[in-house]
Design an enzyme around this catalytic site. Sequence first.
Site, mmCIF file in Angstrom:
data_model
loop_
_atom_site.group_PDB
_atom_site.id
_atom_site.type_symbol
_atom_site.label_atom_id
_atom_site.label_comp_id
_atom_site.label_asym_id
_atom_site.label_seq_id
_atom_site.Cartn_x
_atom_site.Cartn_y
_atom_site.Cartn_z
ATOM 1 N N ASN A 1 -14.140 -7.566 -3.800
ATOM 2 C CA ASN A 1 -14.097 -6.621 -4.676
ATOM 3 C C ASN A 1 -12.819 -6.945 -5.805
ATOM 4 O O ASN A 1 -11.675 -7.543 -5.613
ATOM 5 C CB ASN A 1 -13.573 -5.588 -4.011
ATOM 6 C CG ASN A 1 -13.381 -4.280 -4.912
ATOM 7 O OD1 ASN A 1 -14.050 -4.106 -6.099
ATOM 8 N ND2 ASN A 1 -12.415 -3.385 -4.417
ATOM 9 N N GLY A 2 -13.248 -6.969 -7.152
ATOM 10 C CA GLY A 2 -12.351 -7.304 -8.039
ATOM 11 C C GLY A 2 -13.028 -7.959 -9.320
ATOM 12 O O GLY A 2 -14.116 -7.943 -9.293
ATOM 13 N N CYS B 1 -17.106 -2.702 -6.437
ATOM 14 C CA CYS B 1 -17.637 -2.676 -5.110
ATOM 15 C C CYS B 1 -16.870 -2.403 -3.910
ATOM 16 O O CYS B 1 -15.580 -1.992 -4.352
ATOM 17 C CB CYS B 1 -18.171 -4.016 -4.728
ATOM 18 S SG CYS B 1 -16.770 -5.265 -4.484
ATOM 19 N N CYS C 1 -4.583 -0.176 -9.158
ATOM 20 C CA CYS C 1 -5.251 0.287 -10.081
ATOM 21 C C CYS C 1 -5.001 2.215 -9.902
ATOM 22 O O CYS C 1 -5.385 2.547 -9.097
ATOM 23 C CB CYS C 1 -6.676 0.190 -9.888
ATOM 24 S SG CYS C 1 -8.088 1.013 -10.794
ATOM 25 N N CYS D 1 -10.538 -2.534 -19.362
ATOM 26 C CA CYS D 1 -9.894 -3.042 -18.017
ATOM 27 C C CYS D 1 -10.502 -4.456 -17.592
ATOM 28 O O CYS D 1 -11.432 -4.642 -17.701
ATOM 29 C CB CYS D 1 -10.396 -2.006 -16.885
ATOM 30 S SG CYS D 1 -9.816 -2.765 -14.982
ATOM 31 N N GLY E 1 -20.375 1.398 -4.850
ATOM 32 C CA GLY E 1 -21.346 0.832 -5.414
ATOM 33 C C GLY E 1 -23.023 1.333 -4.735
ATOM 34 O O GLY E 1 -22.867 1.066 -3.657
ATOM 35 N N TYR F 1 -10.179 8.568 -10.013
ATOM 36 C CA TYR F 1 -11.721 8.784 -9.776
ATOM 37 C C TYR F 1 -12.290 7.988 -8.910
ATOM 38 O O TYR F 1 -13.369 8.691 -8.122
ATOM 39 C CB TYR F 1 -12.294 8.392 -11.129
ATOM 40 C CG TYR F 1 -13.683 8.334 -11.216
ATOM 41 C CD1 TYR F 1 -14.463 9.490 -11.332
ATOM 42 C CD2 TYR F 1 -14.219 6.994 -11.379
ATOM 43 C CE1 TYR F 1 -15.949 9.457 -11.215
ATOM 44 C CE2 TYR F 1 -15.641 7.166 -11.230
ATOM 45 C CZ TYR F 1 -16.482 8.041 -11.387
ATOM 46 O OH TYR F 1 -17.881 8.357 -11.395
ATOM 47 N N ASP G 1 -11.193 18.179 -15.423
ATOM 48 C CA ASP G 1 -11.916 17.016 -15.178
ATOM 49 C C ASP G 1 -10.992 16.031 -14.925
ATOM 50 O O ASP G 1 -9.792 15.875 -15.304
ATOM 51 C CB ASP G 1 -12.846 16.500 -16.484
ATOM 52 C CG ASP G 1 -14.184 15.919 -15.980
ATOM 53 O OD1 ASP G 1 -14.127 15.246 -14.924
ATOM 54 O OD2 ASP G 1 -14.992 15.528 -16.638
ATOM 55 N N CYS H 1 -1.195 0.071 -11.599
ATOM 56 C CA CYS H 1 -1.556 -0.628 -12.996
ATOM 57 C C CYS H 1 -1.834 0.635 -13.927
ATOM 58 O O CYS H 1 -2.487 1.467 -13.822
ATOM 59 C CB CYS H 1 -2.780 -1.540 -12.696
ATOM 60 S SG CYS H 1 -3.454 -2.190 -14.204
#
Lengths: 474, 474, 474, 474
Positions: free
Chosen positions: C112-113, C12, C247, C393, C38, C253, C356, C448
């Site tokens: 978020n998380g 989110c 992250c 993850c 989201g 992405y 990509d 991470c």
Amino acid sequence: MLAELRGLNEECGVFGIWGHEDAAQISYYALHALQHRGQEGAGIVVKGDDGLHAVKGEGLVNEVFSGDNLNTLKGHGAIGQVRYTTEQGRGIENVQPLVFRSTTGSLAIAHNGNLINARDLKEHLERQGSIFQTTSDTEVLAHLIKRSSGSLNQRDKVKKALSILKGAFAFVLMTDEGLMVAQDPNGLRPLSIGKIGDAWVVASETCAFDIIGAEHVRSVEPGELLIINDKGLTSERFAAPAERAMCSMEYVYFSRPDSDIDGINIHAARKRCGKQLAREVQISADVVTGVPDSSISAAIGFSEQSGIPYELGLIKNRYVGRTFIQPSQALREKGVKMKLSPVHQVVHGKRVVMVDDSIVRGTTSKRIVAMLREAGAKEIHVVIASPPLIAPCYYGVDISSDSELIATGRSLEQMRDEIGADSLHFLSIDGMLEANGRSPEMKNCGQCLACFTGEYPTEIYSDTAMPHEKEIVR
Amino acid sequence: MLAELRGLNEECGVFGIWGHEDAAQISYYALHALQHRGQEGAGIVVKGDDGLHAVKGEGLVNEVFSGDNLNTLKGHGAIGQVRYTTEQGRGIENVQPLVFRSTTGSLAIAHNGNLINARDLKEHLERQGSIFQTTSDTEVLAHLIKRSSGSLNQRDKVKKALSILKGAFAFVLMTDEGLMVAQDPNGLRPLSIGKIGDAWVVASETCAFDIIGAEHVRSVEPGELLIINDKGLTSERFAAPAERAMCSMEYVYFSRPDSDIDGINIHAARKRCGKQLAREVQISADVVTGVPDSSISAAIGFSEQSGIPYELGLIKNRYVGRTFIQPSQALREKGVKMKLSPVHQVVHGKRVVMVDDSIVRGTTSKRIVAMLREAGAKEIHVVIASPPLIAPCYYGVDISSDSELIATGRSLEQMRDEIGADSLHFLSIDGMLEANGRSPEMKNCGQCLACFTGEYPTEIYSDTAMPHEKEIVR
Amino acid sequence: MLAELRGLNEECGVFGIWGHEDAAQISYYALHALQHRGQEGAGIVVKGDDGLHAVKGEGLVNEVFSGDNLNTLKGHGAIGQVRYTTEQGRGIENVQPLVFRSTTGSLAIAHNGNLINARDLKEHLERQGSIFQTTSDTEVLAHLIKRSSGSLNQRDKVKKALSILKGAFAFVLMTDEGLMVAQDPNGLRPLSIGKIGDAWVVASETCAFDIIGAEHVRSVEPGELLIINDKGLTSERFAAPAERAMCSMEYVYFSRPDSDIDGINIHAARKRCGKQLAREVQISADVVTGVPDSSISAAIGFSEQSGIPYELGLIKNRYVGRTFIQPSQALREKGVKMKLSPVHQVVHGKRVVMVDDSIVRGTTSKRIVAMLREAGAKEIHVVIASPPLIAPCYYGVDISSDSELIATGRSLEQMRDEIGADSLHFLSIDGMLEANGRSPEMKNCGQCLACFTGEYPTEIYSDTAMPHEKEIVR
Amino acid sequence: MLAELRGLNEECGVFGIWGHEDAAQISYYALHALQHRGQEGAGIVVKGDDGLHAVKGEGLVNEVFSGDNLNTLKGHGAIGQVRYTTEQGRGIENVQPLVFRSTTGSLAIAHNGNLINARDLKEHLERQGSIFQTTSDTEVLAHLIKRSSGSLNQRDKVKKALSILKGAFAFVLMTDEGLMVAQDPNGLRPLSIGKIGDAWVVASETCAFDIIGAEHVRSVEPGELLIINDKGLTSERFAAPAERAMCSMEYVYFSRPDSDIDGINIHAARKRCGKQLAREVQISADVVTGVPDSSISAAIGFSEQSGIPYELGLIKNRYVGRTFIQPSQALREKGVKMKLSPVHQVVHGKRVVMVDDSIVRGTTSKRIVAMLREAGAKEIHVVIASPPLIAPCYYGVDISSDSELIATGRSLEQMRDEIGADSLHFLSIDGMLEANGRSPEMKNCGQCLACFTGEYPTEIYSDTAMPHEKEIVR
């Protein structure tokens, strides 16, 4: 009887207003009062400063119109329609009022009824180069007006065009100059004039006048053409009045109980039908109940005359609408009912008189009788506040073809067996006419009795048949 | 009287079913039959293979549920609710059934009623560490169950929690194992048990049983806790039954005429109230008419007893819904009416008895009287099929505060003047009880009369007041 | 790569504002800029004069909010969330911000998380009497705050509660007094502070600041708790900062190219990844094309570094939305494609480098390679601007379980065969870190890398597994 | 440039298919690929067993068509249209394909273009008795066909009717027998033929072929009439081909980059325009950025030729749709932006080349320049990948009247000042033609240059003016 449960439907309701600054808003409320005459489409065309503007759509009046789009319709003249749709008539292009554009001005038309020479006229017009964009009869009138001799003025063109049409029609037309309102020579469909302040209004039923605070003036006369513009109202004739033949089903089923036709209140007429039935039929019973909503008035009358108490033996579920999920066959067999519930305590162990306004195919009556019996009714006497239906209608009532009618080829006894009642009774034709204030003695009784007698007030053309009835055209 | 026009609203309707493969579908039809008890939200929770699943939303049952989302609810147990919403209760989080998740299982709760010690309990629970996610009283029960001593089994925890609650409640709970159904010790709100095949059902009103083909078994008793699971139904008690005090407004206005409460049919009770009124009041008049829909039964009874003919003097517009555009003030002054139309021919020149079920603020009665007078009624006699409302309700009826009630601080004469009638009459309390089959002689008559007398069947807590009534709590 | 086509989704985006008269409106535009994080639910809670008010719903921001309901949200503080939903998280009750009501005030939380000790904490809290109404981890924080020792002030309660949580979290809380904003000790999810005039704002991505005209101030620091109220902003710590571990997939992405994380622009970082790839890999080719939208930056970089021209070889259909009718299998076999079209003239007869951002299961890559080949590409070299994904993850990315990952148990050659490319190349971990401005030499590189290495920056609890991955928890 | 932000709009996209069992479904996906050509209405007419059936509506393709109504369209032939609407063209009756009913068969027409003698023809037809139901030019063709001499066969009637029309048109007609496809003698609008298995398809752009897996065969030729029926495809001529004059704006802005016109790919042509610009203009700068989406190809070309790196300096918000709430003026002044965001890190402190495809009124360019400057750009050089627009279009492009065009009556310097750029450059006409593969030496270069030169390929009628341009017709 419940409209949704049977094959008996009115084609539409029309409305018009000229000379009121809130013309579109007023039309909206009026169409709302006429909603029972057609739930599948609605439209309003308004005469604005720069011509005619339309909002139309499929669905109920309150689905088609929102504050947003209604507010875009500014002007002091408007016409509108609510529409019942036959399978052949689906599609947004058929939603009325239809609008015809021209470099010399525009024309909008709203129509209630059915033309019986429409196919002949269409073929004729096409041979002359006309093209049609709808599957509706109504378009024919626009083409006929357009093709009327160029030397005539607009009013005479319209009169000439109307005089060519055969069948049932209540037309409300609007141009940039005003309204034109016409009723077929037999006056088969109801159409009334009213006033709201200085503005003239016309509507299929007088209940539309009540909601908008208009005063009822009179009915439009058979063969009459009303011209309503900024100078006021003028009455002309496009045809000599023929035998008056108001649709009987308007009294029996279509019109709202608070409407008047030719000065007769519908509730009062139906109640008198119920009383007349009680005079014609002798039944020993404990309670009288009506099938809501259209049979309530007759049931009250039957109770009053017979002295048998009137009760709410059947309750209609007010919230079942078109978007409601229908129970599966499996659930229906488990007893899931919709729309109508019997009131057990009212009918249990009782001899019940069940009053209904009419029977078409008989399937609904059969289901209601079974429901009452399951709820414990000891005897069920079905009394119908109209005569048996035996012939199709060519004037705008989407009645089942006569092969489907329960009264075709069955004796009263057989019909009774079919619906499972202990007894079955119909109102006599004479009784109905008397209750409606018509004189049964005269041939020209003022009401169209074709669906009860098979005798039609007009000639019948080869193209009048509804598609599913093609085989039965005589 | 018209629900939309006045400040008198029921809090909700509840339903539960266990042991039927079509549990969610059945709940849908049942909630539909209960739709009149709440139109602002609806929800169904089903017990599926992997726990409880909910579909909830704001709006009518057929707006919240479509084939798509209803079909996702698979399982053989379900509970549901339809909901009336007060200003304080808006928001999707308040739509019931509420669902509480836990690593040891889930709990769903549907509630009809009002807890009068909810604020005290909330404060107490918060001091212990509970947090609340809704503004609804219902959440209190879940916390109380959770906090009941760990040594108790689930059933005893529920009983202990219920015993702490004060006020009016009809609860339907569902866990992974089954349903638990509870009624407050006074039995203030209706709740009935039925069977459909081998499946048990519970509903706020028996009209829900009819639509789903269920058989009515009996009412849930005051202080009773029903355990319904795969082994069947067990009855226990969480409290000794107190003085039975069924809400009088269920008879007067809320319940559907085809429902029964304690074996008494609502239509029949209302009709007897109408008859009783005709015995208590002597009026010379030409026609009796009821304000649709809830006053029809009483009007029929009044007519039958008095011999004055019953007529449809007022017609309700069936198609006016929540999305309908309201006329502007200017249009209203020009006469645009909604929802209710007088039938001119029925009332013109007549002495009219207008039967209504109750009067709250009197504004609607005043408007209808004016409407009838404008339609030509010569005399208008307003007869009310219940006693005057003089006190607020703390048990789940969103009645106006007593300062708004027309009967507060006004004589009968002043009330009559206020609404503009020629005469005004109320049913006596004793008359009402007799008509409902209750014995007025006993103190414990079985009906809650608090809104008519100001005497409450339970103690009243400081937090029982509805927010807008804070000042008047005694 | 196309989000809709693969199993890689962010949980989110969150937003908060305090001190602005248009708080809800501003939140609406900010959530809009965060919509890519989201698309399945959105909510805004506003602090009004009489407490917290929420509007929440399933769907896109512009589906949930209309002028009508947005205008009801008045106040100078607001928090909001857009939400991606896992199968377990469906249901309106899970749409955030969550609101907790209490007699002493209310609390709203947007998160978020993913908490990795949520299940342990839930069980612990339930044993203490807490009940949960959502299936979301987020609710745990509210209960922990509530249960913190009564002697602490609100701020210290929040700090104590936060210190118990393990995993990835960016929290925005709102009470009647102001906002509290917290970032987990590893800083696993992005969260930034900005100012718009005198008002403070926080957002998951800085692209939200641009749309509302806010100035970006800085990132929230790992272990930091920001208190924002009418007196301004105060920074405190609830935990010592641990190893910074932003992250990696945010760079690869999730984040919008116009967002910055820790001062590094996402587009610029991605372009550098593309350049780095071109340095690491030698390919002779005619054109470079990126898979829209997230790979465009890397493709531009690859082209710039390699000197191979950048072209639009693949076009994304902008109008394909959630309500779009999917082609039947039969139609798909006949060649009906959606979402992505190859540009024939660009790829026909060419050696194509297809860039990509990442490969998850490989099914989409396979489809695109086939599409390009069908369009006439002579050679197709797939270059991936990130390292191979080999581990699940636990911090809020809904990545497929490792058994589904194409890189699990396959050699590079086997992967190439699987997707049907002429060659396949991945960016090295060191190359990625360098391109992102991180130092690969330090263990504490700031990013991470768990999904690329299987080494997690935090301890891993038994309950961290996503339901479909239970079997693979180590 | 952003379509929504300026007054430059295409009239529509058309599609047809004959001989495929999934004709309506295929049309749906094809219209979807053509959605960028018109977002305000869509329709599909299918040839079923019992004639032509239409589903039409206002809105996007996926709003008009749902599984429900699309599934009702059964048949092996279909035509469709997506539609851009001018103020004069609103209303459901104008949504195409138009359907004309006749007792001898039906005719459906979809049209892209603008007839310049429509008003003359309408007046002529009305004098002959035709009536019009839309405000669209398209209806004229149906009337002309109908009125063609009765001795001609259908094909010759159509050819005769087409030969009377002047202006730009790409027509797809369908009768019960098959399709007829026509292109005006100048070939002003694109129209291509393709095959999908044995079925023939036609579409405004070849991108529609890609999505449905069809093979592109060729363009329809100027003056050609294609007859497609169960026997296959026949090519005839209704007019000698005139000077070929494909609309330049198709290359510049309308067509999708993956479409080909006359064998030239649009992305490739635009990229060559960008390269050509870089040859014509010498700018020292740090980054090149394009205004998404239509200028991306030219920006890539400019970068490639100039060696200045291509960057994403501007990001388009993908989720802003028609239902999005627009910020109030107050919020806009506070900095709330929609649709387009600058990427600060990309442009801050940089000399930026901003490539746009065209400038109409200049207001959007001005806003984007300001946005970039606010984001810290040091210099902003606006380069336009087309020549200045100086004249109105009469062939179906809803371009602003020339008094609104920024290039009318302003020097390059004045335009630069107006938009606030450091420099402003346009592509030369010759450069554009060369980039599009056209030969600038020939007068008959194959492209319509009217909007750049004021020289029209056809004669211009008095009625060609769009209503708001009436005063400027020459």
